[in-house]
Design a protein around this motif. Structure first.
Motif, PDB file in Angstrom:
ATOM      1  N   PHE A 194     -19.405  25.002  12.637  1.00  0.00           N
ATOM      2  CA  PHE A 194     -20.886  24.323  12.338  1.00  0.00           C
ATOM      3  C   PHE A 194     -21.628  24.977  13.205  1.00  0.00           C
ATOM      4  O   PHE A 194     -21.515  25.544  14.107  1.00  0.00           O
ATOM      5  CB  PHE A 194     -20.678  22.813  12.775  1.00  0.00           C
ATOM      6  N   ASP A 195     -22.784  24.719  12.555  1.00  0.00           N
ATOM      7  CA  ASP A 195     -24.152  25.392  13.285  1.00  0.00           C
ATOM      8  C   ASP A 195     -24.753  24.376  14.631  1.00  0.00           C
ATOM      9  O   ASP A 195     -24.625  24.720  15.535  1.00  0.00           O
ATOM     10  CB  ASP A 195     -25.493  25.541  12.427  1.00  0.00           C
ATOM     11  N   HIS A 196     -24.839  23.055  14.100  1.00  0.00           N
ATOM     12  CA  HIS A 196     -25.561  22.341  15.082  1.00  0.00           C
ATOM     13  C   HIS A 196     -24.743  20.842  14.942  1.00  0.00           C
ATOM     14  O   HIS A 196     -24.820  20.358  13.814  1.00  0.00           O
ATOM     15  CB  HIS A 196     -27.085  21.979  14.803  1.00  0.00           C
ATOM     16  N   VAL A 197     -24.161  20.519  15.999  1.00  0.00           N
ATOM     17  CA  VAL A 197     -23.786  19.194  15.943  1.00  0.00           C
ATOM     18  C   VAL A 197     -23.905  18.216  16.923  1.00  0.00           C
ATOM     19  O   VAL A 197     -24.382  18.692  18.169  1.00  0.00           O
ATOM     20  CB  VAL A 197     -21.925  19.036  15.971  1.00  0.00           C
ATOM     21  N   ASP A 198     -23.664  16.739  16.967  1.00  0.00           N
ATOM     22  CA  ASP A 198     -23.796  16.098  18.351  1.00  0.00           C
ATOM     23  C   ASP A 198     -22.521  16.310  18.975  1.00  0.00           C
ATOM     24  O   ASP A 198     -22.919  16.615  20.181  1.00  0.00           O
ATOM     25  CB  ASP A 198     -23.955  14.420  17.881  1.00  0.00           C
ATOM     26  N   SER A 199     -21.543  16.347  18.696  1.00  0.00           N
ATOM     27  CA  SER A 199     -20.222  16.323  19.453  1.00  0.00           C
ATOM     28  C   SER A 199     -19.026  16.834  18.753  1.00  0.00           C
ATOM     29  O   SER A 199     -18.675  16.245  17.481  1.00  0.00           O
ATOM     30  CB  SER A 199     -19.967  15.046  20.093  1.00  0.00           C
ATOM     31  N   THR A 200     -18.382  18.025  19.139  1.00  0.00           N
ATOM     32  CA  THR A 200     -17.234  18.487  18.196  1.00  0.00           C
ATOM     33  C   THR A 200     -16.183  17.525  18.474  1.00  0.00           C
ATOM     34  O   THR A 200     -15.306  17.582  17.566  1.00  0.00           O
ATOM     35  CB  THR A 200     -16.972  20.090  18.941  1.00  0.00           C
ATOM     36  N   ASN A 201     -16.000  16.886  19.582  1.00  0.00           N
ATOM     37  CA  ASN A 201     -14.960  15.915  19.841  1.00  0.00           C
ATOM     38  C   ASN A 201     -15.037  14.957  18.625  1.00  0.00           C
ATOM     39  O   ASN A 201     -14.155  14.313  18.085  1.00  0.00           O
ATOM     40  CB  ASN A 201     -15.025  15.266  21.128  1.00  0.00           C
ATOM     41  N   ARG A 202     -16.317  14.300  18.361  1.00  0.00           N
ATOM     42  CA  ARG A 202     -16.894  13.381  17.447  1.00  0.00           C
ATOM     43  C   ARG A 202     -15.902  13.661  16.133  1.00  0.00           C
ATOM     44  O   ARG A 202     -15.550  13.059  15.274  1.00  0.00           O
ATOM     45  CB  ARG A 202     -18.072  12.705  17.357  1.00  0.00           C
ATOM     46  N   ILE A 203     -16.500  14.985  15.800  1.00  0.00           N
ATOM     47  CA  ILE A 203     -16.114  15.574  14.353  1.00  0.00           C
ATOM     48  C   ILE A 203     -14.486  15.689  14.218  1.00  0.00           C
ATOM     49  O   ILE A 203     -14.072  15.456  13.333  1.00  0.00           O
ATOM     50  CB  ILE A 203     -17.044  16.883  13.995  1.00  0.00           C
ATOM     51  N   ALA A 204     -13.948  16.399  15.415  1.00  0.00           N
ATOM     52  CA  ALA A 204     -12.454  16.634  15.538  1.00  0.00           C
ATOM     53  C   ALA A 204     -11.913  15.242  15.179  1.00  0.00           C
ATOM     54  O   ALA A 204     -10.680  15.209  14.519  1.00  0.00           O
ATOM     55  CB  ALA A 204     -12.128  17.207  16.882  1.00  0.00           C
ATOM     56  N   ARG A 205     -12.327  14.297  15.743  1.00  0.00           N
ATOM     57  CA  ARG A 205     -11.740  13.013  15.538  1.00  0.00           C
ATOM     58  C   ARG A 205     -11.645  12.444  13.878  1.00  0.00           C
ATOM     59  O   ARG A 205     -10.532  11.943  13.673  1.00  0.00           O
ATOM     60  CB  ARG A 205     -12.619  11.835  16.291  1.00  0.00           C
ATOM     61  N   GLU A 206     -12.726  12.895  13.318  1.00  0.00           N
ATOM     62  CA  GLU A 206     -12.629  12.592  12.042  1.00  0.00           C
ATOM     63  C   GLU A 206     -11.678  13.567  11.187  1.00  0.00           C
ATOM     64  O   GLU A 206     -10.868  13.070  10.458  1.00  0.00           O
ATOM     65  CB  GLU A 206     -13.880  13.121  11.271  1.00  0.00           C
ATOM     66  N   PHE A 207     -11.597  14.814  11.620  1.00  0.00           N
ATOM     67  CA  PHE A 207     -10.562  15.822  10.918  1.00  0.00           C
ATOM     68  C   PHE A 207      -9.088  15.020  11.317  1.00  0.00           C
ATOM     69  O   PHE A 207      -8.068  15.235  10.596  1.00  0.00           O
ATOM     70  CB  PHE A 207     -10.605  16.966  11.524  1.00  0.00           C
ATOM     71  N   ALA A 208      -8.944  14.476  12.486  1.00  0.00           N
ATOM     72  CA  ALA A 208      -7.736  14.339  12.918  1.00  0.00           C
ATOM     73  C   ALA A 208      -6.980  13.212  12.266  1.00  0.00           C
ATOM     74  O   ALA A 208      -5.791  12.618  12.081  1.00  0.00           O
ATOM     75  CB  ALA A 208      -7.731  13.782  14.419  1.00  0.00           C
ATOM     76  N   GLN A 209      -7.917  12.271  11.490  1.00  0.00           N
ATOM     77  CA  GLN A 209      -7.652  11.043  10.753  1.00  0.00           C
ATOM     78  C   GLN A 209      -6.672  11.592   9.266  1.00  0.00           C
ATOM     79  O   GLN A 209      -6.212  11.101   8.546  1.00  0.00           O
ATOM     80  CB  GLN A 209      -8.842  10.487  10.163  1.00  0.00           C
ATOM     81  N   VAL A 236      -7.424  14.454  20.897  1.00  0.00           N
ATOM     82  CA  VAL A 236      -8.583  15.750  20.813  1.00  0.00           C
ATOM     83  C   VAL A 236      -8.953  16.087  22.009  1.00  0.00           C
ATOM     84  O   VAL A 236      -8.968  15.458  23.092  1.00  0.00           O
ATOM     85  CB  VAL A 236      -9.958  14.982  19.941  1.00  0.00           C
ATOM     86  N   VAL A 237      -8.557  17.507  22.097  1.00  0.00           N
ATOM     87  CA  VAL A 237      -8.823  18.132  23.458  1.00  0.00           C
ATOM     88  C   VAL A 237     -10.354  18.962  23.423  1.00  0.00           C
ATOM     89  O   VAL A 237     -10.268  19.846  22.669  1.00  0.00           O
ATOM     90  CB  VAL A 237      -7.604  19.028  23.945  1.00  0.00           C
ATOM     91  N   GLY A 238     -11.415  18.398  23.988  1.00  0.00           N
ATOM     92  CA  GLY A 238     -12.564  19.075  23.867  1.00  0.00           C
ATOM     93  C   GLY A 238     -12.973  19.818  25.000  1.00  0.00           C
ATOM     94  O   GLY A 238     -12.669  19.316  26.238  1.00  0.00           O
ATOM     95  N   ILE A 239     -13.103  21.026  24.879  1.00  0.00           N
ATOM     96  CA  ILE A 239     -13.426  22.128  26.040  1.00  0.00           C
ATOM     97  C   ILE A 239     -14.371  22.626  25.785  1.00  0.00           C
ATOM     98  O   ILE A 239     -15.034  23.231  24.805  1.00  0.00           O
ATOM     99  CB  ILE A 239     -12.342  23.257  25.779  1.00  0.00           C
ATOM    100  N   GLY A 240     -15.365  22.543  26.949  1.00  0.00           N
ATOM    101  CA  GLY A 240     -16.762  23.146  26.914  1.00  0.00           C
ATOM    102  C   GLY A 240     -16.762  24.282  28.040  1.00  0.00           C
ATOM    103  O   GLY A 240     -16.001  24.177  29.168  1.00  0.00           O
TER     104      GLY A 240
END
Ligand code: BTN
Length: 281
Positions: free
Chosen positions: A44-59, A160-164
């Protein structure tokens, strides 16, 4: 859910705050990453949180996407309800969907695997400097926090493992400037965000695979303990459950990743909390 814009790198639209990756960002990614892993990435270019989006993909149970990346994250989530600061073009924000099988479903050792993998990726860029791990999984280098990890459970055995990672020369906000540091500052030269990403993906894959064997788990614990900071020091642990503060001498971690402290009450173990000491914030 995803529309392909490149063989292997996909973008998602209409998913909360998530704007499609620019051609420039996609080109950066495709030139840095081997073709065989690109199908796993949603960029993505701009997101609020990659963790939030990853949670969607995880479904999506059989979905191939297991890495979510963004050039800019505007509402990054940190541990214990805190936020996470990112800067366009400089920060690395990546969320990995990890599916653990069988007895590993609880994910107890996942923070250990994630911290070791991230430490190895950062070390590949700052060598010969090294990375310390502040329990449970803050990464310390050059006297400051260079990376943070937020692990969220999504379902049975799915995380979801979010790494910054602060990669480029960043201008940190005043409230974190004294504690945060970037990979480039520690290395003393400009480090490529994409090079760190490629290394991170390799190490996360390898260290998550280690979780499934006894020898692998032993190697993970050795790698984690060799980097663990504050051992032998007086520390304060703010407990997640009730915010009470426990003081004691840090003894290390148990084989399940729990923190071991010598307190007035004796030897105690803790599974969650925020650790501080005089030397490592
Ligand atoms: C912490 O140290 O408090 C954890 C910070 C975790 C930040 C990363 S950036 C990528 C992923 N997306 C988020 O919203 N948070 C994590």
């Amino acid at each position: 859910m995803s529309n392909r814009v490149d063989p292997g790198v996909s973008t998602v639209q209409n998913s909360g705050l998530a704007t499609p990756a620019t051609d420039e960002f996609l080109a950066e990614l495709t030139s840095a990453l081997p073709a065989r892993i690109r199908h796993r990435i949603a960029a993505f270019d701009h997101v609020d949180s990659t963790n939030r989006i990853a949670r969607e993909f995880a479904q999506i149970p059989s979905g191939e996407t297991n890495i979510v990346l963004a050039d800019l994250q505007s509402a990054g989530r940190g541990r214990l309800g805190r936020g996470w600061y990112s800067e366009r073009g400089q920060s690395l924000a990546a969320s990995f969907i990890v599916r653990l099988r069988g007895g590993l479903g609880s994910g107890g050792m996942l923070p250990v695997a994630a911290a070791v993998a991230t430490a190895e990726a950062v070390e590949s860029a700052i060598h010969p400097a090294s990375v310390g791990i502040k329990w449970p999984n803050d990464l310390i280098a050059g006297g400051g926090k260079v990376s943070g990890i937020l692990i969220e459970a999504v379902g049975a055995g799915v995380f979801v493992v979010g790494i910054g990672i602060n990669v480029g020369r960043m201008l940190f906000p005043d409230d974190i400037a004294a504690r945060a540091v970037s990979v480039s500052a520690v290395a003393g030269r400009d480090v490529s965000r994409m090079r760190v990403l490629a290394s991170l993906i390799r190490h996360v894959d390898a260290r998550c695979a280690d979780l499934s064997t006894g020898d692998g788990r032993k190697a993970l614990l050795d790698a984690y303990r060799s980097r663990l900071v504050n051992v032998g020091r007086e520390v304060a642990l703010k407990r997640t459950a009730d915010s009470t503060v426990i003081r004691g001498r840090m003894l290390g971690i148990q084989d399940d990743g729990a923190l071991l402290l010598e307190t007035d009450a004796g030897r105690e173990t803790f599974y969650a909390g925020d650790l501080t000491s005089d030397t490592h914030t």
